[in-house]
Design a protein around this motif. Structure first.
Motif, PDB file in Angstrom:
ATOM      1  N   LEU A 126       0.832  -1.202   0.000  1.00  0.00           N
ATOM      2  CA  LEU A 126       0.000   0.000   0.000  1.00  0.00           C
ATOM      3  C   LEU A 126       0.868   1.255   0.000  1.00  0.00           C
ATOM      4  CD1 LEU A 126      -2.884  -1.018   2.442  1.00  0.00           C
ATOM      5  CD2 LEU A 126      -2.728  -1.330  -0.026  1.00  0.00           C
ATOM      6  N   ARG A 149       0.901   4.267  -2.751  1.00  0.00           N
ATOM      7  CA  ARG A 149       0.810   5.703  -2.418  1.00  0.00           C
ATOM      8  C   ARG A 149       1.904   6.488  -3.126  1.00  0.00           C
ATOM      9  NH1 ARG A 149      -1.708   4.460   2.508  1.00  0.00           N
ATOM     10  NH2 ARG A 149       0.181   3.551   3.380  1.00  0.00           N
ATOM     11  N   VAL A 151      -7.605  -5.861  -8.198  1.00  0.00           N
ATOM     12  CA  VAL A 151      -7.392  -5.390  -6.820  1.00  0.00           C
ATOM     13  C   VAL A 151      -6.540  -4.121  -6.843  1.00  0.00           C
ATOM     14  CG1 VAL A 151      -6.287  -5.954  -4.622  1.00  0.00           C
ATOM     15  CG2 VAL A 151      -7.665  -7.680  -5.809  1.00  0.00           C
ATOM     16  N   GLY A 201      -8.402  -0.945  -8.160  1.00  0.00           N
ATOM     17  CA  GLY A 201      -9.297  -0.332  -7.174  1.00  0.00           C
ATOM     18  C   GLY A 201      -8.524   0.401  -6.087  1.00  0.00           C
ATOM     19  N   LEU A 202      -7.450  -0.226  -5.601  1.00  0.00           N
ATOM     20  CA  LEU A 202      -6.675   0.396  -4.521  1.00  0.00           C
ATOM     21  C   LEU A 202      -6.004   1.685  -5.005  1.00  0.00           C
ATOM     22  CD1 LEU A 202      -5.070  -2.765  -2.837  1.00  0.00           C
ATOM     23  CD2 LEU A 202      -7.034  -1.422  -2.029  1.00  0.00           C
ATOM     24  N   ALA A 218      -7.118   3.663  -7.389  1.00  0.00           N
ATOM     25  CA  ALA A 218      -8.161   4.683  -7.531  1.00  0.00           C
ATOM     26  C   ALA A 218      -8.498   5.275  -6.155  1.00  0.00           C
ATOM     27  CB  ALA A 218      -9.403   4.088  -8.189  1.00  0.00           C
ATOM     28  N   LEU A 219      -8.622   4.408  -5.150  1.00  0.00           N
ATOM     29  CA  LEU A 219      -8.928   4.887  -3.794  1.00  0.00           C
ATOM     30  C   LEU A 219      -7.817   5.788  -3.273  1.00  0.00           C
ATOM     31  CD1 LEU A 219     -10.346   1.573  -2.273  1.00  0.00           C
ATOM     32  CD2 LEU A 219     -11.605   3.727  -2.493  1.00  0.00           C
ATOM     33  N   THR A 220      -6.570   5.400  -3.526  1.00  0.00           N
ATOM     34  CA  THR A 220      -5.434   6.189  -3.048  1.00  0.00           C
ATOM     35  C   THR A 220      -5.450   7.574  -3.680  1.00  0.00           C
ATOM     36  OG1 THR A 220      -4.188   4.127  -2.886  1.00  0.00           O
ATOM     37  CG2 THR A 220      -2.930   6.167  -2.741  1.00  0.00           C
ATOM     38  N   GLN A 230      -8.083   9.136  -4.858  1.00  0.00           N
ATOM     39  CA  GLN A 230      -9.221   9.867  -4.288  1.00  0.00           C
ATOM     40  C   GLN A 230      -8.848  10.469  -2.926  1.00  0.00           C
ATOM     41  OE1 GLN A 230     -12.522   7.139  -4.161  1.00  0.00           O
ATOM     42  NE2 GLN A 230     -12.784   7.089  -6.372  1.00  0.00           N
ATOM     43  N   GLU A 231      -8.092   9.692  -2.137  1.00  0.00           N
ATOM     44  CA  GLU A 231      -7.648  10.197  -0.829  1.00  0.00           C
ATOM     45  C   GLU A 231      -6.790  11.453  -0.997  1.00  0.00           C
ATOM     46  OE1 GLU A 231      -7.817   9.257   2.706  1.00  0.00           O
ATOM     47  OE2 GLU A 231      -9.678   8.584   1.763  1.00  0.00           O
ATOM     48  N   ALA A 287     -10.632  10.041  -9.536  1.00  0.00           N
ATOM     49  CA  ALA A 287     -10.135   8.846 -10.219  1.00  0.00           C
ATOM     50  C   ALA A 287     -11.153   7.732 -10.106  1.00  0.00           C
ATOM     51  CB  ALA A 287      -8.812   8.392  -9.584  1.00  0.00           C
ATOM     52  N   ARG A 288     -11.155   6.819 -11.081  1.00  0.00           N
ATOM     53  CA  ARG A 288     -11.917   5.585 -10.906  1.00  0.00           C
ATOM     54  C   ARG A 288     -11.201   4.443 -11.622  1.00  0.00           C
ATOM     55  NH1 ARG A 288     -16.999   3.846 -14.656  1.00  0.00           N
ATOM     56  NH2 ARG A 288     -15.920   1.873 -14.345  1.00  0.00           N
ATOM     57  N   SER A 289     -11.529   3.231 -11.198  1.00  0.00           N
ATOM     58  CA  SER A 289     -10.888   2.054 -11.778  1.00  0.00           C
ATOM     59  C   SER A 289     -11.706   1.523 -12.945  1.00  0.00           C
ATOM     60  CB  SER A 289     -10.755   0.964 -10.718  1.00  0.00           C
ATOM     61  OG  SER A 289     -12.032   0.460 -10.374  1.00  0.00           O
TER      62      SER A 289
END
Lengths: 412, 412
Positions: free
Chosen positions: B16, B20, B76, B79-80, B82-84, B86-87, B92-94
């Motif tokens: 992770l 980042r 996987v 998605g991770l 895209a979430l990172t 967004q944070e 962003a999207r996957s």
């Protein structure tokens, strides 16, 4: 060909060996002449690992990305199960949610199933495929994004497929061998039930029996899908496990079918509340807005215009409930003298569809508890259930005495 | 908005934290005004784990199920990532392969890309999305099954997206910081190249330089996609890494750009073969049918109607090559006196696009090796490459001497 739906949970597909074992069970049903739809969960531990990744990455995550990540565990199992079946010369292929396509609402991570078109899978059955292995727990929204159905979603997937394909039965393979009259860890006389009615199963599920998810039982009841719960760890005959079905298929309805218990319940009492119209709404609206799951509610007889109000809620929501009520008090919406939380209680319930036509169950229950010197703190009833809150130290005693008193160790 | 494609390999998204770090790089490019398409591999180790599951389940697996299982690792990471992003407040999207949809042939586990429609992603860019995170390595066949592109497929995905979206550049983030004149572990004077022509990169890739997959370089050359190779483990400036581009964008073409070596080469000699028309076909047809990758071929001068035939092939194919040739001899298709395999050799190559217009490179190479007392066993040339087989013990010496002789430590 008649269709059978078989669902295997995470522990039943935790390793390649267990997947092989499950595939053998599928092979047995194929040999009987069924077209089989297998619903699989992720290998146990996988979903938690992926959820952990998402939560560590983004505490307030975009649920659409959560779904895209978390659904991947089921895809792996579906492919591996299809390969295992092929190795056994059973024509099989995997289907991911979007390939079916299993259409859901856009409520990501707790989506509801909207439609399961049967054309694609039926065409393959027509071409000689014997087993469709479907990744459970997942679907696709009308926007084309991957959705998941929330915890226990694979059970729901299985029941929904059984309804859509008009399956003869939906077999849920899990790590227990059926539904018991009570928790065998607490009462050694606990007996496996051969059959149980949907309504009884629903009550037991919502009372904390972990065998089946409430939502899947609701769906089975609505579409009259015969559910069978059985173990994937034992050799199984056709009569194994417990059949969850319409009460009309059960010859002799039990007055009481089971005794359930829950440690996860706390009792909260508002002492000396002004007893005026609208006071209940004034108390329970802020609790509901704070997401507190209030279960039982009791109001004492009023004295001098004041009363005590008692309710129960899950133990881990006590702090939040206290905060909500104190805020409502500070804002002048309610007035009480004191707020007492008792987390040293438990809930005992007896459930049975025969209660509808038999009287005296409540009286018998109260007498059994009284004979054992157990004080009842709160009572609540439904058409087929009576629940009481008692001191937690009496939990085992209460379960065992009630199990004996209602002759649950003896088949009906 | 100009589009930039950024690809992160397995080691660049292994944890992770590394995701980042990669996302920060993406954020830098978004801040410059790019719409970015990020292509991700699976977290390192994941794909091998899934391949292991499949191979253990079914040694002769159904490639369609293999693809369904193995492609999940990229989902996987997408998605991770895209979430990172967004944070970090980057919209962003996957996208999974089927969502794009990235259309491929039905050659499962080694599919070729047929089409990448740009509408879906461009619509989202129009709505304010800044980054499309795409799961690499995967697509969908016209039958609606998931396909994978084979090893190195994520590089190919990245280049194909760059071509489809007419991207300004395709940045390949990896665990090395660019393309070197030779292997820095063998020659400490090795120098990172700022630019290299597609053709040179192709030769180096097929000679064993692991930086880029041959197929992705071919694709970049065909569509003239500027490729940049750079490290995801260092802070990067705009001029970091190595740009792989059309030779017209390189001002001063190097006569020699790099020295490559490969230990994975064996020399095989058929001694005293009857020298008649069709003999080469009689030898190399059975080898080709056995799947042997023959690289270099040399035929000695004929004497008394007989000759020696030497060729090279990967070391791990020697046994299979011997078997194929002995079978052809037994069947009377070829006749030879003896078959000698020498696995104690290595291949040294010099590559440079300037060789097209400069003469004397081969002569200089042979003199350098001769001066060091190194005997050349086999020679092969292409328009921009000269390769020789020599004794393996001279590998380091040969690389270092050639690197010095062609002044590769000095920028052009």
């Amino acid at each position: 060909m008649p269709v059978l739906v078989m669902k295997f949970g995470g522990t039943s597909v935790a390793t390649l060996d267990r997947i092989r074992r499950a595939a053998k069970r599928v092979g047995v049903e194929v040999a009987k002449g069924y077209d089989v739809i297998v619903i699989v969960s992720a290998m146990s531990g996988e979903t938690n690992k992926l959820v952990g990744f998402v939560e560590e990455t983004s505490p307030l995550f975009d649920a659409r990305e959560y779904d895209a990540v978390v659904s991947s565990g089921e895809n792996v199992t579906a492919g591996l199960m299809a390969l295992t079946l092929q190795e056994m010369d059973v024509p099989a292929r995997s289907w991911q949610g979007w390939q079916v396509p299993l259409m859901t609402t856009s409520a990501h991570s707790s989506a509801r199933i909207v439609d399961i078109p049967t054309d694609n899978i039926n065409r393959k059955f027509g071409e000689g495929m014997k087993v469709a292995v479907v990744a459970g727990f997942q679907g696709i929204s009308s926007e084309g994004r991957i959705t998941t159905l929330g915890r226990g979603g694979s059970d729901t997937t299985a029941v929904a497929f059984a309804a859509a394909f008009d399956a003869e039965r939906c077999d849920i393979y899990t790590d227990v061998d059926g539904v018991y009259t009570t928790d065998p860890r607490i009462c050694e006389k606990a007996r496996k039930l051969d059959k149980i009615a949907f309504e009884e199963m629903l009550e037991l599920a919502s009372l904390g029996a972990k065998v089946l998810q409430t939502r899947s039982v609701e769906l089975a009841m609505r579409y009259n899908v015969k559910l069978r719960v059985l173990s994937s760890f034992e050799e199984q005959s056709d009569e194994a496990g417990t059949l969850v079905c319409d009460e009309e298929e059960i010859m002799e309805l039990n007055v009481v079918s089971g005794v359930a218990h829950s440690r996860d319940e706390a009792k909260m009492t508002l002492i000396s509340v002004a007893d005026r119209p609208g006071i209940a709404a004034a108390i329970f609206t802020p609790l509901s807005e704070s997401g507190i799951n209030v279960d039982m509610i009791v109001q004492n007889i009023s004295e001098d215009g004041r009363t005590d109000m008692t309710f129960s809620c899950p133990t881990n929501q006590v702090a939040r409930a206290e905060e909500a009520l104190k805020k409502a008090k500070d804002a002048g919406h309610i007035n009480f003298h004191d707020l007492v939380a008792d987390t040293n209680v438990c809930k005992i319930s007896v459930v049975g569809i025969g209660m509808r036509s038999h009287t005296g169950v409540a009286a018998k229950m109260f007498k059994v508890l009284s004979d054992e010197g157990i004080n009842i703190k709160v009572i609540t009833t439904s058409e087929i259930k009576i629940s009481v809150l008692i001191d937690r130290k009496y939990m085992e005693l209460a379960v065992q005495s009630l199990h004996d008193a209602f002759d649950l160790d003896k088949a009906a």
